[in-house]
Scaffold this active site. Structure first.
Site, PDB file in Angstrom:
ATOM      1  N   LYS B  76      48.463  54.613  51.280  1.00 12.97           N
ATOM      2  CA  LYS B  76      47.842  55.332  50.153  1.00 12.97           C
ATOM      3  C   LYS B  76      47.623  54.351  49.005  1.00 12.97           C
ATOM      4  O   LYS B  76      48.473  53.490  48.743  1.00 12.97           O
ATOM      5  CB  LYS B  76      48.754  56.484  49.716  1.00 12.97           C
ATOM      6  CG  LYS B  76      48.131  57.425  48.694  1.00 12.97           C
ATOM      7  CD  LYS B  76      49.092  58.571  48.351  1.00 12.97           C
ATOM      8  CE  LYS B  76      48.501  59.526  47.327  1.00 12.97           C
ATOM      9  NZ  LYS B  76      49.426  60.640  47.001  1.00 12.97           N
ATOM     10  N   SER B 151      47.417  65.137  47.208  1.00 14.38           N
ATOM     11  CA  SER B 151      46.564  64.010  46.860  1.00 14.38           C
ATOM     12  C   SER B 151      46.473  62.937  47.949  1.00 14.38           C
ATOM     13  O   SER B 151      45.573  62.120  47.925  1.00 14.38           O
ATOM     14  CB  SER B 151      47.094  63.348  45.583  1.00 14.38           C
ATOM     15  OG  SER B 151      48.392  62.809  45.810  1.00 14.38           O
ATOM     16  N   SER B 175      51.932  66.470  47.800  1.00 10.97           N
ATOM     17  CA  SER B 175      50.820  65.572  48.140  1.00 10.97           C
ATOM     18  C   SER B 175      50.897  64.897  49.507  1.00 10.97           C
ATOM     19  O   SER B 175      49.923  64.280  49.936  1.00 10.97           O
ATOM     20  CB  SER B 175      50.672  64.495  47.064  1.00 10.97           C
ATOM     21  OG  SER B 175      50.071  65.033  45.918  1.00 10.97           O
TER      22      SER B 175
END
Lengths: 475, 482
Positions: B76, B151, B175
């Site tokens: 990420k 996210s 997330s």
């Protein structure tokens, strides 16, 4: 109306830890700009602070030396504001649970001890430094200092005169230097002071409107700015005016304070607990251990000098005002029988030369034992007290041993009676007028004759001996 | 079978036997990216050359004793990778190349994993759909008109679309789990303090936690083994022994006590989701576990307290992006304040600005007690709910999200609606607990996730329950048709 002045001080002191408070960068002063930095103190994305235990230790030591209480539980908070010298845009500081509370410093006012309360001491990180170059449209930033551990020492509003503020600062500096947690060099920024000052009608228990003073570059500036501000506020109040709550800047060159910002422009720092750090739980045993390791503090030392060495309070006060000086003195005393003689030499000759040359005690090029050696040379009659002063100055300039200096310069005292007698006879022959005066009972004339013998020997004659010989010759 | 479809443990077996090379595996993954990335848009940066180089190096060394050796991983983009752009999907960090690795990346590298790129996300991890990326939206591999969740949407989509073998995400309010649920993969948020946050670009420091997103539960245990543990660089990481989580991969939930909180099955939960979770509960019962309805009464306040605490921390954490030292600086500013204003106005997206303002307000003098302090008290109550429940139950099961993946653009105009998609995951962050999301059904052809929440630092039991369920069902074997 008569007014009373109320002063409080906020003092920031950099701690002498080797590394910064939340990363392992060096705290060394100087250094090429932006070389004592890492991602952590640069506040780069994703980095985290890790508390330097040594900084906590030093802060606690300071707190203990300043008679503070150390709560068991303490935490760090973020103080949020934007400024280019603050890479994270917040300073890690302490808000409602500081490391220490409720201490005091004792100063002497009109010969009596007075306690100035300390409200709190907290630990925080220093910011960087902006460099504004003349005529440039930009400013540069040096982040070497960012993250150096600081303690903020907040006094109670117990100070009543600029003089007391000055005494408080000197005492604070002495104590912190004694316990070796800070070098307290204002010129290097390792000690910084802001002040709060207000006036109120004498006898009132309510505080007047306070003004904060900034940009105080020396203890002298602190005192002068407070004196100025005291006057300014009194004049306003006497004319029926009101004091505006504001921050004012000391202009050293003009000797006045000028408005910097009003209360309305004050920051809202939005303090909240720093989620990157865990609360500090202070181990009692550790505190006790640190307490037991504290060195003798200046007040205790002063008392001991008076009792143990029989020194006058004045001498003891001067000698203990700096740890380095006290150490030097004690080294000498441990090797010499008469503390008062040492004290006289240290206080008049040594401090005189230091003041004159702007040097610090730790810059003295010779060792205490060399001063002792010199004192013993006086005692044994090798040199006179007068010559000793010359030798002493030479020791300062060259760092050489007193014996070597005396030998090189041929300063050995003349104690050979025959040789002195010869010179004395010559002086008597050349000064019949003085001889006559002496014989008529003018004691002063003998002094002149002794002086002439000293002159002839370039000060090397043993004055007691000369005295004795002259008296004998003049019958 | 395409090599990119392999799980970690499958790939590891082939690599160990030298039946495939890391280079082949990495190439297969990169080919897959070439093929589907245009539709999915999971990656912000693909580090093709370096990935191939490293895979060749790992092959040359020939030591595959490590379970992650030679395995391509996607990271990420809020996790710092040395010498590889790390943008947090924000324009303000569009050019930021960290000079250091996050501790998790250091660990992955020392295990010889092959980092292939950085995945898309909601800007600074603020969002639930990856639509808040400052660059572009990522699409759900199961239906490219839908969001992958957020996210960590890029990481979840990349794993679901076989654009990597596994990925790392971060979870502040759901997330990792919510996108895992939307994309039909496995996502674990470890206990707060289990995995080092060093190098994770902070959104809300007291809630953020890095975790694995994988194709099955075994992989999840393998990755957790690699990244868990105390780190001297993170004072909030906890110095507890880390068990071998692969030891928890046993098919056995007999006698396990499970709580099913009624607050997670009420209003706002789509019927198909509720049905999938209830049937998962029956699966557990059939396997010998007991499932009882419980109550976590403060659940409804958790979301609102979260939207005080997280923005408050964010307002401070994101203050450093001022254009002075790194990142993007606005052009043509008149003075310092103007520079700050322009840089931050241009650099941050709407949701980030919204949260900075919310948080700044909540911390302001005069409002602090009413908002921030009160929210912290709610947080304590939420945690106390869980503490009480865990006195009696080993794990708590619940939906991961109230609905399956929604359509792109469906909630962008209504932040509150968007916030609601994290209603089932936020309480877990507030309490700092470990929780996993695993596939447990489908609704209208879209995956539904089951959340299994554990006691603090008891990821082992969570993994055991998840593994047992996975072995007893076949939801995780389904692949999106791309």
């Amino acid at each position: 109306m008569e007014f009373e002045t109320v002063i409080g001080l906020e003092v920031h002191v950099e701690l002498l830890t080797k590394s910064k408070v939340f990363c392992s960068c060096t705290t060394e002063f100087g250094g090429e700009v932006n070389t004592h930095c890492c991602p952590v103190c640069l506040g780069m994305p994703g980095v985290l602070p890790v508390l330097n235990k040594k900084a906590v230790e030093y802060a606690i030591k300071a707190a203990l030396a300043l008679n503070c209480e150390i709560p068991e539980f303490s935490k760090f908070d973020r103080k949020n504001y934007f400024y280019p010298d603050l890479p994270k845009a917040y300073q890690i500081s302490q808000y409602d649970l500081p490391l220490a509370r409720k201490g005091y410093i004792e100063i002497e006012v009109d010969g009596k001890p007075k306690r100035i309360g300390i409200n709190r001491i907290h630990l925080e990180e220093d910011a960087g430094k902006l460099i504004h170059e003349e005529g440039k449209s930009y400013s540069l930033v040096d982040l070497n200092r960012t993250g150096v551990p600081l303690i903020e020492i907040v006094s109670e509003p117990d100070i009543r005169t600029p003089e007391e503020a000055w005494l408080y600062l000197n005492k604070l500096k002495t104590i912190l230097q004694y316990i070796e947690v800070s070098d307290c060099k204002m010129e290097e920024g390792s000690l910084r002071c802001d002040t709060n000052i207000s006036l109120r009608p004498k006898g009132s228990d309510k505080f007047g409107t306070k003004v904060e003073l900034k940009n105080l570059g020396s203890f002298r500036a602190v005192r002068r700015s407070l004196e100025y501000e005291e006057r300014r506020q009194r004049e306003i109040l006497e004319q029926g005016g009101v004091i505006v709550q504001e921050t004012r800047r000391w202009d050293e060159a003009r000797g006045i304070t000028i408005p910097l910002r009003s209360k309305e422009e004050a920051h809202d720092y939005r303090y909240f607990p720093d989620p990157d750090l865990v609360p500090i739980v202070i181990d009692r045993e550790w505190v006790e251990k640190l307490k037991s390791e504290l060195p003798e503090l200046p007040d205790a030392k002063k008392k001991r000098y008076m009792e143990e060495y029989g020194l006058p309070a004045y001498d003891a006060g001067v000698l203990t005002a700096s740890k380095a000086l006290a150490n030097f003195f004690e080294e000498c005393v441990s090797q010499y029988h008469d503390p008062k003689t040492v004290s006289n030499w240290v206080m008049s000759e040594m401090l005189g030369i230091l003041n004159e040359t702007g040097r610090e005690v730790d810059e003295i090029p010779f060792k205490p034992e060399q001063l002792v050696k010199m004192l013993k040379m006086i005692d044994s009659g090798t040199i006179s007290g007068k010559i000793a002063k010359e030798v002493f100055r030479d020791m300062f300039d060259t760092g050489k041993d007193p014996e070597a200096i005396v030998k090189e310069k041929g300063l050995t005292q003349i104690s050979d009676e025959k040789e002195l007698e010869k010179i004395a006879k010559k002086v008597i022959e050349e000064n019949p007028k003085s001889v006559e005066d002496y014989k008529k009972g003018k004691e002063k004339a003998l002094g002149f004759l002794v002086g002439q013998v000293m002159k002839e020997t370039r000060g090397k004659a043993n004055p007691q001996l000369v005295n004795k010989i002259l008296k004998e010759l003049l019958g | 079978m395409n090599l990119s479809e392999l799980t970690i443990h499958e790939a590891h077996e082939l690599l160990s036997k030298k039946e495939i090379s890391s280079e082949e595996l990495t190439k297969a993954v990169l080919d897959r990216i070439d093929k589907v990335e245009e539709d999915i848009k999971a990656f912000l940066t693909i580090d093709k050359e370096r990935a191939l180089e490293i895979s060749k190096k790992v092959d040359k060394e020939g030591d595959f004793s490590n379970p992650l050796a030679g395995i391509p991983v996607a990271i990420k983009d809020n996790i710092c990778t040395k010498d590889l752009k790390t943008t947090c999907a924000s324009k303000i960090l569009a050019n930021f190349v960290p000079p250091y690795d996050a501790t998790v990346c250091e660990k992955l590298k020392s295990e010889k994993a092959v980092i292939i790129g950085k995945t898309n996300m909601d800007e600074f991890a603020m969002g639930s759909s990856t639509e808040n990326s400052g660059f572009f939206a990522t699409r759900n591999p199961w239906d490219v008109d839908r969001v992958p969740g957020g996210s960590s949407g890029g990481s979840a989509a990349a794993v679901a679309a076989d654009e990597c073998i596994f990925a790392l995400g971060s979870d502040t309010g759901g997330s990792i789990r919510q996108p895992a649920s939307y994309c039909g993969v496995v996502g674990l948020k470890p206990t707060y303090g289990r995995v080092s946050r060093y190098g994770l670009v902070a959104y809300a420091s007291s809630l953020d936690q890095i975790g694995p997103i994988t194709k099955d539960v075994r992989d999840c245990a393998i990755v957790l083994n690699a990244i868990a543990g105390w780190d001297e660089k993170d004072s909030t990481s906890v110095n507890l022994p880390v068990p071998d989580f692969t030891k928890s991969l046993v098919e056995d939930v007999k006698g396990m006590k499970m709580g099913l909180p009624k607050e997670y099955l009420g209003e706002g939960i789509e019927p198909e989701v509720r049905e999938a979770v209830l049937s998962a509960a029956r699966v557990f019962e059939n396997l010998g576990a007991s499932v009882e309805e419980i109550s976590l009464p403060h659940t409804e306040y958790a979301l609102w307290a979260y939207y005080i605490i997280a923005p408050a921390e964010a307002s401070s954490n994101l203050a450093r992006y001022d254009g002075i030292r790194y990142g993007v600086r606005a052009k043509d500013s008149d003075d310092l304040i103007d520079l700050y204003k322009k840089t931050r106005s241009e650099g941050f997206g709407r949701e980030v600005k919204r949260r900075i303002m919310l948080g700044t307000y909540a911390l302001s003098s005069g409002y602090y007690d009413a908002y921030y302090l009160k929210a912290q008290k709610v947080r304590t109550l939420v945690k106390a709910d869980f503490d009480r429940a865990f006195e009696k139950y080993d794990v708590i099961i619940a939906p991961t999200a109230p609905t399956p993946a929604f359509r792109i653009g469906e909630k962008t105009g209504d932040p509150l609606k968007m916030y609601m998609s994290d209603v089932c995951t936020i309480p877990v962050n507030m309490a700092g607990l470990p929780a996993i999301s695993i596939p447990c059904g489908f609704s209208g052809g879209l995956p539904v996730g089951l959340q299994i929440i554990g006691k603090p630092f008891d990821e082992a039991t969570v993994i055991r329950a998840a593994y047992t369920f996975e072995q007893a069902t076949d939801f995780n074997t389904k692949k999106p048709a791309l």
